[in-house]
Motif scaffolding. Structure first.
Motif, mmCIF file in Angstrom:
data_model
loop_
_atom_site.group_PDB
_atom_site.id
_atom_site.type_symbol
_atom_site.label_atom_id
_atom_site.label_comp_id
_atom_site.label_asym_id
_atom_site.label_seq_id
_atom_site.Cartn_x
_atom_site.Cartn_y
_atom_site.Cartn_z
ATOM 1 N N THR A 60 -14.182 15.358 41.429
ATOM 2 C CA THR A 60 -14.827 16.563 41.964
ATOM 3 C C THR A 60 -15.585 16.276 43.247
ATOM 4 N N LYS A 61 -16.260 15.120 43.277
ATOM 5 C CA LYS A 61 -17.057 14.747 44.443
ATOM 6 C C LYS A 61 -16.788 13.291 44.782
ATOM 7 N N ASN A 64 -17.981 9.089 51.551
ATOM 8 C CA ASN A 64 -17.206 8.555 52.666
ATOM 9 C C ASN A 64 -16.711 7.141 52.366
ATOM 10 N N VAL A 65 -17.564 6.346 51.717
ATOM 11 C CA VAL A 65 -17.188 4.980 51.349
ATOM 12 C C VAL A 65 -16.015 5.004 50.378
ATOM 13 N N LEU A 66 -16.108 5.879 49.380
ATOM 14 C CA LEU A 66 -15.057 5.964 48.370
ATOM 15 C C LEU A 66 -13.742 6.463 48.972
ATOM 16 N N ASN A 67 -13.816 7.428 49.874
ATOM 17 C CA ASN A 67 -12.602 7.918 50.542
ATOM 18 C C ASN A 67 -11.927 6.801 51.330
ATOM 19 N N ALA A 68 -12.731 5.963 52.002
ATOM 20 C CA ALA A 68 -12.179 4.846 52.773
ATOM 21 C C ALA A 68 -11.534 3.817 51.851
ATOM 22 N N ILE A 69 -12.166 3.556 50.699
ATOM 23 C CA ILE A 69 -11.615 2.589 49.740
ATOM 24 C C ILE A 69 -10.260 3.052 49.218
ATOM 25 N N LEU A 70 -10.178 4.322 48.811
ATOM 26 C CA LEU A 70 -8.925 4.853 48.266
ATOM 27 C C LEU A 70 -7.828 4.856 49.328
ATOM 28 N N THR A 71 -8.188 5.160 50.564
ATOM 29 C CA THR A 71 -7.203 5.150 51.655
ATOM 30 C C THR A 71 -6.667 3.744 51.893
ATOM 31 N N ARG A 86 -6.075 16.431 46.993
ATOM 32 C CA ARG A 86 -6.782 17.534 46.339
ATOM 33 C C ARG A 86 -7.769 16.999 45.301
ATOM 34 N N ARG A 87 -8.944 17.613 45.236
ATOM 35 C CA ARG A 87 -9.959 17.197 44.272
ATOM 36 C C ARG A 87 -9.650 17.766 42.886
ATOM 37 N N ASN A 88 -10.011 17.002 41.857
ATOM 38 C CA ASN A 88 -9.711 17.376 40.474
ATOM 39 C C ASN A 88 -11.006 17.505 39.684
ATOM 40 N N ASP A 89 -11.265 18.721 39.206
ATOM 41 C CA ASP A 89 -12.508 18.987 38.473
ATOM 42 C C ASP A 89 -12.435 18.606 37.001
ATOM 43 N N ASN A 90 -11.231 18.547 36.464
ATOM 44 C CA ASN A 90 -11.107 18.397 35.007
ATOM 45 C C ASN A 90 -10.586 17.038 34.570
ATOM 46 N N ILE A 91 -10.647 16.027 35.453
ATOM 47 C CA ILE A 91 -10.255 14.669 35.053
ATOM 48 C C ILE A 91 -11.516 13.876 34.720
ATOM 49 N N ARG A 92 -11.629 13.485 33.463
ATOM 50 C CA ARG A 92 -12.749 12.661 32.991
ATOM 51 C C ARG A 92 -12.159 11.605 32.056
ATOM 52 N N PRO A 93 -11.750 10.449 32.619
ATOM 53 C CA PRO A 93 -10.961 9.465 31.863
ATOM 54 C C PRO A 93 -11.586 8.970 30.567
ATOM 55 N N PHE A 94 -12.898 8.806 30.524
ATOM 56 C CA PHE A 94 -13.534 8.231 29.335
ATOM 57 C C PHE A 94 -13.946 9.284 28.305
ATOM 58 N N GLU A 95 -13.711 10.575 28.606
ATOM 59 C CA GLU A 95 -14.114 11.644 27.695
ATOM 60 C C GLU A 95 -12.911 12.216 26.958
ATOM 61 N N GLY A 117 -11.129 8.009 41.847
ATOM 62 C CA GLY A 117 -12.420 7.842 42.494
ATOM 63 C C GLY A 117 -13.328 9.042 42.312
ATOM 64 N N SER A 118 -14.602 8.790 42.010
ATOM 65 C CA SER A 118 -15.596 9.864 41.868
ATOM 66 C C SER A 118 -16.966 9.331 42.305
ATOM 67 N N HIS A 119 -17.855 10.250 42.615
ATOM 68 C CA HIS A 119 -19.182 9.872 43.109
ATOM 69 C C HIS A 119 -20.224 10.803 42.505
ATOM 70 N N SER A 120 -21.266 10.224 41.941
ATOM 71 C CA SER A 120 -22.374 11.009 41.383
ATOM 72 C C SER A 120 -23.650 10.188 41.492
ATOM 73 N N LYS A 121 -24.767 10.842 41.225
ATOM 74 C CA LYS A 121 -26.048 10.151 41.305
ATOM 75 C C LYS A 121 -26.147 9.058 40.250
ATOM 76 N N LYS A 122 -25.580 9.327 39.071
ATOM 77 C CA LYS A 122 -25.627 8.362 37.975
ATOM 78 C C LYS A 122 -24.672 7.204 38.214
ATOM 79 N N ARG A 123 -23.472 7.524 38.765
ATOM 80 C CA ARG A 123 -22.462 6.493 39.021
ATOM 81 C C ARG A 123 -21.930 6.638 40.455
#
Length: 311
Positions: A60-61, A64-71, A86-95, A117-123
């Protein structure tokens, strides 16, 4: 708040059902053209499977660092990877229930490896790498990326840049890769992710890169990519020098999920046609008959020679 949570759960359940239906439709679709038939035959089980492809997805989010890594991962695996922007809102691999979309994309693209790849305050700067078996999640490793340096940040002679599709060396430095479960699992996934096509013969000239993984602690690995420079050594074997070409980063293991033991055993099965028979199972030629025949022939020759001498 409760009403919003109920609505969110309903929406997630609806998305889960839709993705399941998509999976079923893909699995039962019958080919109507020769091209479709060839595509299905290409995906059918084989004695020697096709090379593994990697699916690269965004959450979902992202940062810039993560986008560069995936590229850059896509660049390193350009010949055998599929990247979705395209961003994916409903992919949560560990859930529970958050894997259906991932498995759908795996089936759709015929990819058995994935990087999410995903980015959040927690992870922050979070990467989930994993493998699938029969397009269902096999195992997962989640790492956080720190101290990332892109390929563009390294200066070197561009003639040394590794060629796309070349085979890499791997160097795993540190006892943690043998003693720590998290690092042992990460080692398996990294090997599968970056080793490329499996080959039986290889020229030394085709080995122009090495991935160096150093266990810094029980859950932290320094990962870097180097080019190999071959120099004269005065012997048949050339002297090798490492030139760092990037990317490089620290991988901090956050979560991991090993495959079920019964599933692991199933994936390790080898088709009977590919197993070599033991010596005891082979039908050996009857050497005794051959020895007796040779003795008879030698005896007849001896008798004929003796008769010739007497006459």
């Amino acid at each position: 708040m409760k009403e919003q949570e109920i609505e969110r759960e309903k929406r997630e359940d609806k998305e889960y059902v839709i993705n399941l239906l998509k999976l079923i439709m893909l699995e039962i679709r019958t080919p109507k053209t020769r091209r479709a038939k060839r595509a299905i035959e290409k995906r059918a089980p084989k004695l020697v499977e096709n090379g593994k492809k990697t699916l690269i997805l965004l959450g979902t989010k992202t940062s810039n660092v993560l986008n560069a890594i995936l590229t850059e991962i896509y660049h390193l695996k350009k010949n055998d990877s599929v990247k979705y922007s395209r961003r994916n809102d409903n992919i949560r691999p560990f859930e529970s229930g958050g894997e259906a979309s991932l498995e759908f994309f795996s089936l759709k693209t015929d990819c058995s490896l994935f990087v999410f790849g995903s980015h959040s305050k927690k992870r922050p700067n979070n990467l989930v790498m994993g493998r699938t078996y029969d397009h269902h999640i096999y195992d997962l490793v989640e790492v956080g990326v720190e101290n990332f340096k892109s390929m563009d940040s390294f200066s070197y002679d561009k003639k040394l840049a590794p060629q796309i599709g070349s085979k890499p060396f791997f160097a795993f430095i540190g006892e943690g890769f043998e003693s720590e479960e998290e690092l042992k699992h990460l080692k398996e996934v990294l090997l599968d992710l970056f080793r490329g096509q499996v080959v039986s013969n290889l020229s030394l000239v085709g080995l122009d890169r090495v991935y160096v993984c150093t266990a810094v602690s029980s859950n932290k690995v320094f990962f870097t990519h180097c080019a190999l420079r071959l120099k004269r050594s005065g012997t048949v074997v050339p002297r090798m020098e490492l030139v760092e070409v990037g990317p490089s980063m620290d991988l901090l293991v956050r979560r991991h999920r090993l495959p079920d033991e019964s599933l692991r055993k199933e994936t390790m099965k080898i088709a009977p046609e590919l197993t070599k028979k033991k010596v005891g199972e082979k039908v050996l030629p009857n050497k005794a008959k051959g020895v007796k025949r040779e003795r008879r022939e030698a005896k007849l020759k001896g008798e004929a020679k003796k008769q010739k001498q007497d006459s």
